[in-house]
Design a protein around this motif. Structure first.
Motif, mmCIF file in Angstrom:
data_model
loop_
_atom_site.group_PDB
_atom_site.id
_atom_site.type_symbol
_atom_site.label_atom_id
_atom_site.label_comp_id
_atom_site.label_asym_id
_atom_site.label_seq_id
_atom_site.Cartn_x
_atom_site.Cartn_y
_atom_site.Cartn_z
ATOM 1 N N GLU A 87 -0.174 15.148 4.259
ATOM 2 C CA GLU A 87 -0.561 13.894 4.097
ATOM 3 C C GLU A 87 0.669 12.910 4.192
ATOM 4 N N ALA A 88 0.448 11.739 4.426
ATOM 5 C CA ALA A 88 1.463 10.662 4.603
ATOM 6 C C ALA A 88 2.466 10.664 3.846
ATOM 7 N N GLY A 89 2.098 10.753 2.638
ATOM 8 C CA GLY A 89 3.205 10.738 1.358
ATOM 9 C C GLY A 89 4.193 11.874 1.274
ATOM 10 N N LEU A 128 0.899 -1.243 -0.089
ATOM 11 C CA LEU A 128 0.097 -0.049 0.043
ATOM 12 C C LEU A 128 0.930 1.005 0.055
ATOM 13 N N SER A 129 1.203 1.590 -1.102
ATOM 14 C CA SER A 129 2.142 3.002 -1.234
ATOM 15 C C SER A 129 1.298 4.033 -1.083
ATOM 16 N N LEU A 130 2.008 5.107 -0.202
ATOM 17 C CA LEU A 130 1.206 6.141 0.327
ATOM 18 C C LEU A 130 1.758 7.459 -0.464
ATOM 19 N N THR A 131 2.615 7.223 -1.693
ATOM 20 C CA THR A 131 3.303 8.378 -1.996
ATOM 21 C C THR A 131 2.376 9.279 -2.638
ATOM 22 N N ARG A 132 1.187 8.723 -3.335
ATOM 23 C CA ARG A 132 0.389 9.900 -3.911
ATOM 24 C C ARG A 132 -0.313 10.750 -3.109
ATOM 25 N N GLY A 138 -2.407 -0.166 11.653
ATOM 26 C CA GLY A 138 -3.201 0.567 10.790
ATOM 27 C C GLY A 138 -2.234 1.444 9.867
ATOM 28 N N VAL A 139 -2.909 2.230 9.013
ATOM 29 C CA VAL A 139 -2.281 2.958 8.169
ATOM 30 C C VAL A 139 -2.234 4.426 8.318
ATOM 31 N N ILE A 140 -1.283 5.230 8.643
ATOM 32 C CA ILE A 140 -1.299 6.571 8.938
ATOM 33 C C ILE A 140 -1.400 7.265 7.660
ATOM 34 N N THR A 141 -2.299 8.035 7.367
ATOM 35 C CA THR A 141 -2.671 8.888 6.121
ATOM 36 C C THR A 141 -2.332 10.377 6.332
ATOM 37 N N ALA A 142 -2.309 10.789 7.460
ATOM 38 C CA ALA A 142 -2.122 12.167 7.485
ATOM 39 C C ALA A 142 -1.667 12.598 9.080
ATOM 40 N N ALA A 143 -1.012 13.785 9.372
ATOM 41 C CA ALA A 143 -0.689 13.847 10.463
ATOM 42 C C ALA A 143 -0.614 15.667 10.787
ATOM 43 N N THR A 144 -0.797 16.008 12.103
ATOM 44 C CA THR A 144 -0.692 17.423 12.057
ATOM 45 C C THR A 144 0.591 17.641 13.044
ATOM 46 N N MET A 145 1.778 18.441 12.430
ATOM 47 C CA MET A 145 2.968 18.350 12.935
ATOM 48 C C MET A 145 3.135 19.787 13.395
ATOM 49 N N LYS A 146 4.167 19.901 14.514
ATOM 50 C CA LYS A 146 4.628 21.099 15.286
ATOM 51 C C LYS A 146 5.401 21.749 14.208
ATOM 52 N N LEU A 147 5.144 22.960 14.239
ATOM 53 C CA LEU A 147 6.334 23.979 13.728
ATOM 54 C C LEU A 147 6.802 24.865 14.627
ATOM 55 N N PHE A 148 8.104 25.417 14.387
ATOM 56 C CA PHE A 148 8.832 26.215 15.226
ATOM 57 C C PHE A 148 9.253 27.688 14.677
ATOM 58 N N PRO A 149 9.469 28.820 15.269
ATOM 59 C CA PRO A 149 9.801 29.937 14.720
ATOM 60 C C PRO A 149 11.472 29.608 14.093
ATOM 61 N N GLN A 150 11.693 30.033 13.032
ATOM 62 C CA GLN A 150 13.213 30.050 12.695
ATOM 63 C C GLN A 150 14.032 30.597 13.624
ATOM 64 N N PRO A 151 15.025 30.066 13.983
ATOM 65 C CA PRO A 151 16.114 30.597 14.759
ATOM 66 C C PRO A 151 16.853 31.754 13.977
ATOM 67 N N ALA A 152 17.038 32.785 14.777
ATOM 68 C CA ALA A 152 17.777 33.838 13.972
ATOM 69 C C ALA A 152 19.098 33.592 13.560
ATOM 70 N N ALA A 153 19.701 32.641 14.200
ATOM 71 C CA ALA A 153 21.138 32.129 13.637
ATOM 72 C C ALA A 153 21.410 30.753 13.916
#
Lengths: 474, 474
Positions: free
Chosen positions: A110-112, A89-93, A204-219
């Motif tokens: 999405e997972a892919g 079951l290829s999720l790349t699409r 089971g098959v993970i099809t999507a996820a909510t991921m954390k983002l962070f501020p870009q470090p200044a350096a």
């Protein structure tokens, strides 16, 4: 039955996305080419609804399924066995970024989606998605989640697990669980999210996820230090935590022999402090991210290194003067696996041990291997900040590497993993178990834990159709 | 049968630690005194072996067990029902710190350790254990783990879940799982640790844990800002992430009415910017931890607040000049629940919503409640950095609070929780489900998730003896 199933699958995803003929090696062989299986078909759904329908059809037909992302795993966890009965079951699409929420510092993907494309997506928003590892140009976030991938930024941002707030999963029964929450606190019942993360497609098959983002470090600054011992490297880690706080975003250790292979096979790379006779035994690459300025980052870094030099745990150190110098230092670290391959076949390990026990573990295990297999060469490097070593073993110089692997691999593994167990470590830190290490799990994991795992597998996948033989032996 | 069980229990833990007579209110009544049950006995084991033996004896007798720590939970998850058949398993005698590992930045502690004592233990080592919440003087780390407690430092350090590296658990069958790893990476099979964390004693008994420690920051500064709207508070949160990076260790929001109750009932406290007519609607308490120096922390804080002032999302702000001023600001925040209690009985909520959706949620729900229950007063405050609001509801001024609760509590809950669901939030952010909210779980949680939870419960606790009725309804 098989024809009927293939017909159903074609109806669900379109005939063009049910691959049965031609060269399917890319789907049937694992990344390190250790195993080549034979799939009944490779199915490439484009939506969660299609995944659910595919799983339902396979479940109804009693056909085993092997979820697959970029197929870059290192433990043979996403390729079919040789029976010709398993559906890949290829999720790349499924590669859409569904949402970016700047105020919540999250993205739902999405997972892919390819990991690197997610780093770039975040970057375009002026934000950081910190997960970073060697296969990032090919691996998918679904695979990262399935194996709880680690990488080079874990000391600050955690593993994939710590970066995930919610999942969408298709259960082995073909039902959709929408757990795509962007919530940082949610104590409503059992933690299903973390159960699926790291379960390598067996629940089971993970099809999507909510991921954390962070501020870009200044350096972001990179330093390279020579240290007199592994104990000194651990001491430096403690000082770096203390001086840099959460600024410490990378802490990699490399043994002299590992670097000597880089010097030998990539002579164009200049490896600081490592080329001469009597060079120190270990080297550390540190990364310091700063929310203020490059100048401030440099001050903090220099204060740390000066302190460490006075302390004696650093012999010599250099802070990269430019981004290109920083990239060069990282490039040395990242070239070790390639240099190792140039030197010949080798036995790879991905172990973790509490940082405090690593010096004693290395002393013990280095000596043990030398005693048991005279002349064996240890390529020791890894993410010391996370207690994670790639403690790899190369055949004695001039020996036949293929023959060495054939006759010694099992013995070397046993020596190393027994030593890991002795020091209360793990035989798989960030690569997962897959099919490759399922026997190790059966041997080294506590029977109480194994029995709970089997009970959970049976409860969620009573037909046993999701990635059979992966993690838990058949 | 009961006599035989009590005899067994006395043999295991000693007669003095099997309580059946006298006033057992401390064990049988929940913290907020909403429910008082009747235990068959309160058993107080002193070791993991004793816990295992107690669980085995209860399992053999078919007797339900209710694990209990400091019994400070807010969702009625650790008290027995009224049947007189349940054994309360109190962990408070298991209060040893088993190990502190400075190089690994971990400590291994028993479940009955009081949270505040663990903060002090870390502090004595010059390290930080960051979990901090109102009940810290009485709650135990086992309870914190069982409910995945949150608190005031989550924006930087995460919930209890994120602070735990490994667990020791006694299973419902009385077997001991030693998962006390100090490993930061360990991908060997299903994540049992996170399954037990937050399972509120329904899957087994947590007897010990290995917890993360952190370097002590060189300085902690506190600021107080008045903001023109909830939207501005969310905007300030984003700016604080950007300017302070991981230095941001606290971000609390408080509504004007919540503070007006503090001003009314604790007149000795000086609440900045909030006392006058036309005072701004919301206030934010920020904490900035710095690995460098107080001077540096102050500079960074002032730069942030200046930027935010120019930006318009801050109307007025003050940075505490001394530790005692900082404590005073935190004390105002922490006094809100007490001030509320002084004002009269009220309906408490512990909800979470993605930060980006909180302004719209608050606008929608404030208006909805005003429309449905004219005169109702909203005491809105909480950990905005984590999207967690204690969106509490007070009876209309001068009304009979007891009568209000009797007639309106269910309706208010439904209005609030329906609104939370509409905004994709959670009805329990950090307090857990317990018995109190098990009906809410049944109603609001996805049926697919519920069905997986039930399957897991059945798989690990087939007799259904561990804290029955908690989380999942009987």
């Amino acid at each position: 039955m098989t024809t009927a199933l293939l017909d159903s699958l074609r109806q669900i995803v379109g005939a063009a996305h049910v691959l049965t003929d031609g060269d399917l090696t890319a789907y049937e062989q694992d990344w390190r080419k250790r195993v080549k299986g034979k799939a009944l078909a490779v199915v490439r759904p484009a939506s969660t609804a299609e995944v659910a329908a595919v799983v339902k059809a396979c479940a109804a037909a009693g056909s085993p399924m092997v979820p697959q992302g970029g197929n870059t795993g290192l433990s043979v966890g996403s390729t079919p066995d040789g029976s010709g009965t398993q559906v890949v079951l290829s999720l790349t699409r499924m590669n859409q970024v569904r949402a970016i929420d700047r105020d919540n510092l999250t993205m739902t993907v999405e997972a892919g989606c390819i990991l690197q494309s997610l780093q770039e997506t975040a970057d375009k928003e002026g934000l950081l998605f910190p997960l970073s590892l060697a296969a990032e140009g090919s691996c998918t976030i679904g695979g990262n989640l399935g194996t709880n991938a680690g990488g080079t930024q874990v000391v600050r941002y955690g593993n994939t697990r710590e970066l995930c707030l919610g999942l969408e999963v298709v259960t082995p029964q073909g039902e959709v669980w929408d757990g795509l929450s962007g919530l940082r606190k949610d104590n409503t019942g059992y933690d299903l999210r973390d159960l699926f993360i790291g379960s390598e497609g067996t629940l089971g098959v993970i099809t999507a996820a909510t991921m954390k983002l962070f501020p870009q470090p200044a350096a972001r600054l990179t330093a390279w230090a020579a240290v007199p011992s592994m104990q000194a490297a651990v001491r430096l880690l403690g000082l770096a935590h203390q001086h840099l706080g959460a600024g410490l975003t990378g802490f990699e250790v490399m043994g002299r022999f590992a670097l000597s292979l880089v010097i030998k096979h990539m002579p164009q790379l200049r490896v600081p402090f490592a080329g001469l006779d009597g060079a120190p035994p270990y080297y550390v690459l540190l990364e310091n991210s700063d929310s203020e300025s490059e100048e401030h980052a440099r001050e903090r870094f220099e204060a740390l290194l000066e302190f460490a030099f006075e302390d004696g745990c650093v012999l010599d150190a250099v802070v990269a003067e430019s981004l290109s110098q920083a990239h060069e230092l990282w490039h040395i670290r990242e070239s070790i696996p390639l240099a190792q391959a140039e030197e010949g076949l080798n036995i790879k390990h991905d172990i973790s041990i509490a940082a405090s026990r690593i010096p004693a573990f290395v002393e013990h295990t280095d000596a043990l291997l030398q005693r048991e297999i005279p002349g064996v060469r240890l390529v020791n490097f890894g993410h010391l900040g996370d207690g994670n070593l790639h403690y790899n073993v190369q055949a004695p110089e001039g020996g036949d590497a293929r023959e060495f692997l054939r006759t010694q691999e099992d013995r070397v593994n046993q020596l190393v993993y027994d030593a890991v167990a002795l020091f209360h470590g793990s035989f798989s830190a960030e690569h997962g178990v897959g099919v490759l290490k399922a026997d190790k799990l059966a041997h080294y994991k506590s029977p109480v834990a194994l029995s709970m795992m089997r009970a959970i597998k049976q409860a969620l996948d009573p037909q046993g159709l999701m990635n059979p033989g992966c993690i838990l032996q058949k």
